[in-house]
Scaffold this motif. Structure first.
Motif, PDB file in Angstrom:
ATOM      1  N   ASP B  51       0.830  -1.215   0.000  1.00 40.03           N
ATOM      2  CA  ASP B  51       0.000   0.000   0.000  1.00 40.03           C
ATOM      3  C   ASP B  51       0.862   1.262   0.000  1.00 40.03           C
ATOM      4  O   ASP B  51       0.558   2.236  -0.674  1.00 40.03           O
ATOM      5  N   ILE B  52       1.930   1.221   0.816  1.00 44.66           N
ATOM      6  CA  ILE B  52       2.760   2.430   0.960  1.00 44.66           C
ATOM      7  C   ILE B  52       4.246   2.062   0.841  1.00 44.66           C
ATOM      8  O   ILE B  52       4.684   1.061   1.388  1.00 44.66           O
ATOM      9  N   ILE B  53       4.994   2.921   0.127  1.00 41.82           N
ATOM     10  CA  ILE B  53       6.459   2.762   0.084  1.00 41.82           C
ATOM     11  C   ILE B  53       7.069   3.995   0.744  1.00 41.82           C
ATOM     12  O   ILE B  53       6.701   5.128   0.411  1.00 41.82           O
ATOM     13  N   LEU B  54       7.965   3.751   1.698  1.00 40.02           N
ATOM     14  CA  LEU B  54       8.729   4.856   2.286  1.00 40.02           C
ATOM     15  C   LEU B  54      10.141   4.701   1.759  1.00 40.02           C
ATOM     16  O   LEU B  54      10.749   3.644   1.933  1.00 40.02           O
ATOM     17  N   CYS B  55      10.663   5.732   1.107  1.00 40.61           N
ATOM     18  CA  CYS B  55      11.912   5.527   0.372  1.00 40.61           C
ATOM     19  C   CYS B  55      12.911   6.667   0.543  1.00 40.61           C
ATOM     20  O   CYS B  55      12.555   7.837   0.459  1.00 40.61           O
ATOM     21  N   ASP B  56      14.146   6.282   0.801  1.00 39.16           N
ATOM     22  CA  ASP B  56      15.254   7.235   0.886  1.00 39.16           C
ATOM     23  C   ASP B  56      15.607   7.683  -0.549  1.00 39.16           C
ATOM     24  O   ASP B  56      15.248   7.000  -1.508  1.00 39.16           O
ATOM     25  N   ILE B  57      16.316   8.792  -0.678  1.00 38.82           N
ATOM     26  CA  ILE B  57      16.688   9.241  -2.029  1.00 38.82           C
ATOM     27  C   ILE B  57      18.100   8.781  -2.391  1.00 38.82           C
ATOM     28  O   ILE B  57      18.315   8.157  -3.426  1.00 38.82           O
ATOM     29  N   ASN B  58      19.059   9.089  -1.516  1.00 43.45           N
ATOM     30  CA  ASN B  58      20.452   8.746  -1.839  1.00 43.45           C
ATOM     31  C   ASN B  58      20.790   7.340  -1.370  1.00 43.45           C
ATOM     32  O   ASN B  58      20.907   7.100  -0.163  1.00 43.45           O
ATOM     33  N   MET B  59      20.911   6.441  -2.315  1.00 38.71           N
ATOM     34  CA  MET B  59      21.259   5.056  -1.976  1.00 38.71           C
ATOM     35  C   MET B  59      22.225   4.536  -3.032  1.00 38.71           C
ATOM     36  O   MET B  59      22.134   4.939  -4.188  1.00 38.71           O
ATOM     37  N   PRO B  60      23.124   3.626  -2.626  1.00 36.20           N
ATOM     38  CA  PRO B  60      23.968   3.009  -3.654  1.00 36.20           C
ATOM     39  C   PRO B  60      23.093   2.110  -4.523  1.00 36.20           C
ATOM     40  O   PRO B  60      22.012   1.715  -4.095  1.00 36.20           O
ATOM     41  N   GLY B  61      23.553   1.771  -5.688  1.00 32.54           N
ATOM     42  CA  GLY B  61      22.704   0.981  -6.593  1.00 32.54           C
ATOM     43  C   GLY B  61      21.643   1.905  -7.159  1.00 32.54           C
ATOM     44  O   GLY B  61      21.939   3.039  -7.532  1.00 32.54           O
ATOM     45  N   MET B  62      20.400   1.439  -7.175  1.00 34.35           N
ATOM     46  CA  MET B  62      19.337   2.305  -7.689  1.00 34.35           C
ATOM     47  C   MET B  62      18.842   3.241  -6.589  1.00 34.35           C
ATOM     48  O   MET B  62      18.412   2.803  -5.528  1.00 34.35           O
ATOM     49  N   GLY B  63      18.924   4.525  -6.826  1.00 33.37           N
ATOM     50  CA  GLY B  63      18.487   5.523  -5.848  1.00 33.37           C
ATOM     51  C   GLY B  63      16.972   5.688  -5.864  1.00 33.37           C
ATOM     52  O   GLY B  63      16.259   5.094  -6.677  1.00 33.37           O
ATOM     53  N   GLY B  64      16.493   6.521  -4.947  1.00 36.16           N
ATOM     54  CA  GLY B  64      15.057   6.705  -4.775  1.00 36.16           C
ATOM     55  C   GLY B  64      14.356   7.348  -5.962  1.00 36.16           C
ATOM     56  O   GLY B  64      13.249   6.964  -6.327  1.00 36.16           O
ATOM     57  N   LEU B  65      15.035   8.320  -6.601  1.00 41.74           N
ATOM     58  CA  LEU B  65      14.385   9.043  -7.702  1.00 41.74           C
ATOM     59  C   LEU B  65      14.107   8.103  -8.884  1.00 41.74           C
ATOM     60  O   LEU B  65      13.022   8.118  -9.463  1.00 41.74           O
ATOM     61  N   GLU B  66      15.084   7.281  -9.181  1.00 43.91           N
ATOM     62  CA  GLU B  66      14.927   6.336 -10.291  1.00 43.91           C
ATOM     63  C   GLU B  66      13.873   5.278  -9.942  1.00 43.91           C
ATOM     64  O   GLU B  66      13.059   4.885 -10.779  1.00 43.91           O
ATOM     65  N   MET B  67      13.899   4.886  -8.664  1.00 44.44           N
ATOM     66  CA  MET B  67      12.954   3.850  -8.239  1.00 44.44           C
ATOM     67  C   MET B  67      11.503   4.313  -8.396  1.00 44.44           C
ATOM     68  O   MET B  67      10.638   3.558  -8.831  1.00 44.44           O
ATOM     69  N   VAL B  68      11.250   5.579  -8.056  1.00 43.04           N
ATOM     70  CA  VAL B  68       9.884   6.106  -8.174  1.00 43.04           C
ATOM     71  C   VAL B  68       9.393   5.955  -9.618  1.00 43.04           C
ATOM     72  O   VAL B  68       8.283   5.481  -9.879  1.00 43.04           O
ATOM     73  N   LYS B  69      10.269   6.326 -10.568  1.00 42.24           N
ATOM     74  CA  LYS B  69       9.876   6.244 -11.982  1.00 42.24           C
ATOM     75  C   LYS B  69       9.572   4.806 -12.389  1.00 42.24           C
ATOM     76  O   LYS B  69       8.618   4.540 -13.115  1.00 42.24           O
ATOM     77  N   GLU B  70      10.395   3.882 -11.888  1.00 42.11           N
ATOM     78  CA  GLU B  70      10.190   2.467 -12.232  1.00 42.11           C
ATOM     79  C   GLU B  70       8.892   1.924 -11.627  1.00 42.11           C
ATOM     80  O   GLU B  70       8.168   1.177 -12.266  1.00 42.11           O
ATOM     81  N   VAL B  71       8.642   2.310 -10.382  1.00 43.49           N
ATOM     82  CA  VAL B  71       7.423   1.820  -9.707  1.00 43.49           C
ATOM     83  C   VAL B  71       6.189   2.325 -10.447  1.00 43.49           C
ATOM     84  O   VAL B  71       5.200   1.599 -10.615  1.00 43.49           O
ATOM     85  N   ARG B  72       6.269   3.540 -10.918  1.00 45.84           N
ATOM     86  CA  ARG B  72       5.108   4.108 -11.612  1.00 45.84           C
ATOM     87  C   ARG B  72       4.834   3.417 -12.955  1.00 45.84           C
ATOM     88  O   ARG B  72       3.777   3.591 -13.546  1.00 45.84           O
ATOM     89  N   LYS B  73       5.801   2.660 -13.432  1.00 46.56           N
ATOM     90  CA  LYS B  73       5.567   1.911 -14.682  1.00 46.56           C
ATOM     91  C   LYS B  73       4.883   0.574 -14.406  1.00 46.56           C
ATOM     92  O   LYS B  73       4.473  -0.119 -15.316  1.00 46.56           O
ATOM     93  N   MET B  74       4.825   0.198 -13.115  1.00 49.51           N
ATOM     94  CA  MET B  74       4.269  -1.119 -12.773  1.00 49.51           C
ATOM     95  C   MET B  74       2.761  -1.028 -12.552  1.00 49.51           C
ATOM     96  O   MET B  74       2.310  -0.294 -11.677  1.00 49.51           O
ATOM     97  N   ASP B  75       2.003  -1.775 -13.339  1.00 46.57           N
ATOM     98  CA  ASP B  75       0.546  -1.750 -13.205  1.00 46.57           C
ATOM     99  C   ASP B  75       0.092  -2.205 -11.825  1.00 46.57           C
ATOM    100  O   ASP B  75      -0.861  -1.673 -11.260  1.00 46.57           O
ATOM    101  N   SER B  76       0.813  -3.193 -11.288  1.00 44.60           N
ATOM    102  CA  SER B  76       0.396  -3.744  -9.991  1.00 44.60           C
ATOM    103  C   SER B  76       0.555  -2.736  -8.853  1.00 44.60           C
ATOM    104  O   SER B  76      -0.009  -2.921  -7.786  1.00 44.60           O
ATOM    105  N   CYS B  77       1.323  -1.680  -9.093  1.00 40.81           N
ATOM    106  CA  CYS B  77       1.544  -0.690  -8.032  1.00 40.81           C
ATOM    107  C   CYS B  77       0.827   0.627  -8.329  1.00 40.81           C
ATOM    108  O   CYS B  77       1.206   1.683  -7.808  1.00 40.81           O
ATOM    109  N   ALA B  78      -0.201   0.549  -9.168  1.00 44.49           N
ATOM    110  CA  ALA B  78      -0.900   1.781  -9.553  1.00 44.49           C
ATOM    111  C   ALA B  78      -1.473   2.504  -8.336  1.00 44.49           C
ATOM    112  O   ALA B  78      -1.515   3.740  -8.309  1.00 44.49           O
ATOM    113  N   ASP B  79      -1.907   1.754  -7.326  1.00 46.52           N
ATOM    114  CA  ASP B  79      -2.510   2.394  -6.149  1.00 46.52           C
ATOM    115  C   ASP B  79      -1.518   2.613  -5.011  1.00 46.52           C
ATOM    116  O   ASP B  79      -1.887   3.103  -3.957  1.00 46.52           O
ATOM    117  N   THR B  80      -0.286   2.202  -5.217  1.00 53.56           N
ATOM    118  CA  THR B  80       0.712   2.326  -4.143  1.00 53.56           C
ATOM    119  C   THR B  80       1.096   3.795  -3.945  1.00 53.56           C
ATOM    120  O   THR B  80       1.350   4.513  -4.902  1.00 53.56           O
TER     121      THR B  80
END
Lengths: 512, 124
Positions: B51-80
């Motif tokens: 239901d909810i994702i709490l996410c840091d921005i600066n992280m090694p690997g994939m950071g928070g900003l990129e992750m938000v964009k990826e999550v928004r492409k996922m149909d299953s997370c449309a309501d997240t």
């Protein structure tokens, strides 16, 4: 915005005290502890001189600033400060924090390196917010590294400053209740107050550097030799200094010396092992116990019998309930359901005799048990239960279950003032209820079921002992847990399956 | 109604602090998952949307900003709902993250009150 370098320096120093105050206020609000502090007057120090103030293990947060002041500056926490604040972050007991303040070394500091790094992270957050509000032209602060050790030894290698580097510094004495005061310091190289070169100046500098690179090789060799000599001298200095600082009694082993000489330079380097340890610690206890030999007493009995003597009660940690009939343990749920649904006389939704005798504990149990120890806090156990989305946790290990605790048990132990509706009346003592050890609230003795116990026996045992969850144990110990919800789910699935076979609709009709 | 939550931060200490603060804020969370960076979070979301994702921005690997964009492409997370947690408080950054699909932003250091204020709109 200050017009001259002197004005900027003065203004930054004034704001440093405010930024430290803001950090104290934020930490107090975040952790519900009393934090306050006082800044001293500005002073000029060299890296070498820091030793007289900081003496032991020190945390240095390297912070990049952009905007009014430009470049890296440093915030230092002495041994007391790093162990107290990081210890508070990870809720270490007061006794351990006091002990670490007294005798902790780099080893102990590196064990909580992740928490020390987060102290820096939150510090930068507070400072950035404060500078944004108070200093016109401020762009951002960014934590670029954390050093744990003795920065006055090999400062160039560790934090990129020479021993003779002059720093404009402000000391800040901070008190975190209930501990004695600790020392912090913000140290700014003079270069951060100088105006940033314009784009044109930068281009010129780059050109100059390029032309210097084309200088004859002979000079380069000379410079190299000089540099090598410098390194050797520095190493000798560092070794001498270390020898003077630490009396022989303080250096019991070679490894301690090594740690001192090779301090952790980057936050990330120290963070990784700490994270791995943390992850390993969070792994369910059952994995570690897999290799242990089964306790002979865990051998399931044929019938539900009470131990005859006190000795037997001691040896048998949990009561075992079973059915005498032989059932193939590997038979999947769907097969059982198939068998149960061949009678056309059964109405949809009706719980038949077959359901109660054919479904076994092993068909309805969940196998991902949340394990905890008696000394875990209710907060930690609640976390495990949430992670595994379960309402029950077993205390002990598979071959020796010491207790069982439910989410309701935990909620009953926690102060109601932790609920948002009462939050404005919440006191420190209410938050402290999260630290209650689970041993005080767990239920025992724990009654267990054999995997082949029928649903009728499972339900009867639950009613008999007024419980809503029972662990399932085979000869190797606990292998699952049956709860009222897992039973409901299994019955629902069986009912739906039965209706499908009969071509009937089990949905409840809508009210018209 | 109780919500499921995914906590994404590279620091195990910070994840603990956030969880403790959520508890102190009295938010009704019935299950949660943890991830150390954006890649791990996306893997977990594939298996089980939350239901909810709490996410840091600066992280090694994939950071928070990129992750938000990826999550928004996922149909299953449309309501997240995605709430970012970071020490950075620059307005341009916050506006950018919200424009990319995050639903909220909490600055560190936070308090139980600030967490409650930012998350309670997503709890009902």
């Amino acid at each position: 915005m200050p017009d001259t370098i002197a004005e900027l320096e003065k203004s930054t120093i004034e704001h440093t005290a405010g930024a430290f105050d803001a950090f104290c206020e934020d930490i107090a609000g975040m952790f519900g502890v009393g934090v306050e502090g006082t800044a001293s007057d500005q002073q000029i120090v060299t890296m070498k001189e820091l030793k007289s103030d900081f003496k032991k293990v020190t945390a240095v947060f390297i912070i990049e600033s952009k905007g009014v002041i430009n470049g890296d500056f440093y915030i230092l926490f002495d041994q007391d400060a790093l162990f107290t604040i990081a210890g508070t972050f990870v809720m270490l007991p007061e006794k351990i924090i006091v002990q670490n303040r007294r005798t902790g070394k780099e080893k102990e500091a590196n064990e909580i390196a992740d928490a020390v790094g987060e102290v820096g992270n939150l510090l930068v957050g507070s400072w950035d917010k404060y500078f944004r509000e108070e200093m016109e032209g401020h762009v951002h602060l960014l934590q670029t590294g954390t050093f744990i050790g003795k920065p006055w030894l090999k400062p160039e290698e560790n934090i990129g400053l020479s021993k003779e580097s002059e720093l404009v510094a402000v000391k800040y004495e901070m008190t975190i209740e209930p501990f004695d005061s600790v020392l912090c310091m913000a140290a700014f190289p003079k270069s951060v107050f100088e105006p940033e070169p314009s784009e044109e100046e930068k281009t010129e500098e780059t050109d100059e550097e390029a032309s210097q690179e084309e200088e004859p090789k002979a000079e380069e060799t000379a410079t190299e030799t000089e540099a090598k000599e410098e390194v050797v001298t520095e190493k000798t200095d560092a070794a001498e200094e270390e020898a003077k600082t630490e009396p022989p009694a303080d250096q019991p082993t070679e490894s301690t010396e090594k740690t001192d000489e090779e301090p952790v330079a980057e936050e990330k380097a120290t963070e990784e092992p700490a994270k791995e340890e943390e992850k390993a610690a969070e792994e369910p206890a059952e994995k570690a116990d897999d290799s242990e030999e089964p306790v002979p007493d865990a051998e399931p009995a044929a019938d539900e019998t009470e131990p005859e003597t006190e000795e037997e009660k001691e040896e048998q940690p949990f009561e075992t309930v079973s059915e005498t009939e032989t059932v193939d343990e590997d038979r999947p749920v769907s097969k059982v359901i198939e068998q149960m649904t061949h009678s056309p006389a059964v109405l949809p939704g009706e719980i038949t005799e077959n359901f109660l005798t054919d479904i076994q504990a092993q068909n309805v149990m969940r196998t991902d048990i949340a394990w905890a120890t008696q000394d875990d806090t209710v907060e930690a156990v609640l976390t495990k239960m949430q992670q595994q989305n379960t309402g029950y946790a077993l205390i002990g290990k598979p071959d020796a279950i010491q207790g069982i605790v439910s989410k309701s048990d935990i909620q009953g132990a926690l102060s109601p003032y932790l609920q948002s509706i009462f939050s404005k009346w919440k006191r420190e003592l209410d938050t402290a209820t999260l630290q209650i050890k689970v041993r005080w609230i767990m239920s025992r003795p724990v009654h267990t079921l054999r995997p082949d116990a029928t649903l009728a026996v499972v339900m009867e045992t639950m009613c008999k002992h007024s419980v809503r969850a029972l662990p399932v144990a085979d000869e190797n110990g606990a292998c699952g847990i049956v709860t009222v919800y897992t039973i409901f789910n299994a019955l629902n699935a069986a009912r739906a399956d039965q209706a499908d076979q009969q071509g009937q609709n089990t949905d409840v009709p809508a009210l018209s | 109604m109780a919500k499921s939550l995914l906590l994404v931060d590279d620091s195990a200490t910070m994840r603990k602090i956030i969880l403790r603060t959520l508890r102190m804020a009295g938010l009704d969370i019935d299950s949660f998952e943890e991830a150390g960076d954006g890649n791990e979070a996306l893997e977990k979301l594939k298996d089980k949307p939350v239901d909810i994702i709490l996410c840091d921005i600066n992280m090694p690997g994939m950071g928070g900003l990129e992750m938000v964009k990826e999550v928004r492409k996922m149909d299953s997370c449309a309501d997240t709902k995605i709430v970012m947690i970071s020490t950075e408080s620059a307005e341009e950054l916050i506006e950018g993250v919200l424009a990319d699909g995050a639903n909220g932003y909490v600055t560190k250091p936070f308090t139980p009150e600030s967490i409650q204020e930012n998350l309670s709109p997503f709890m009902n």
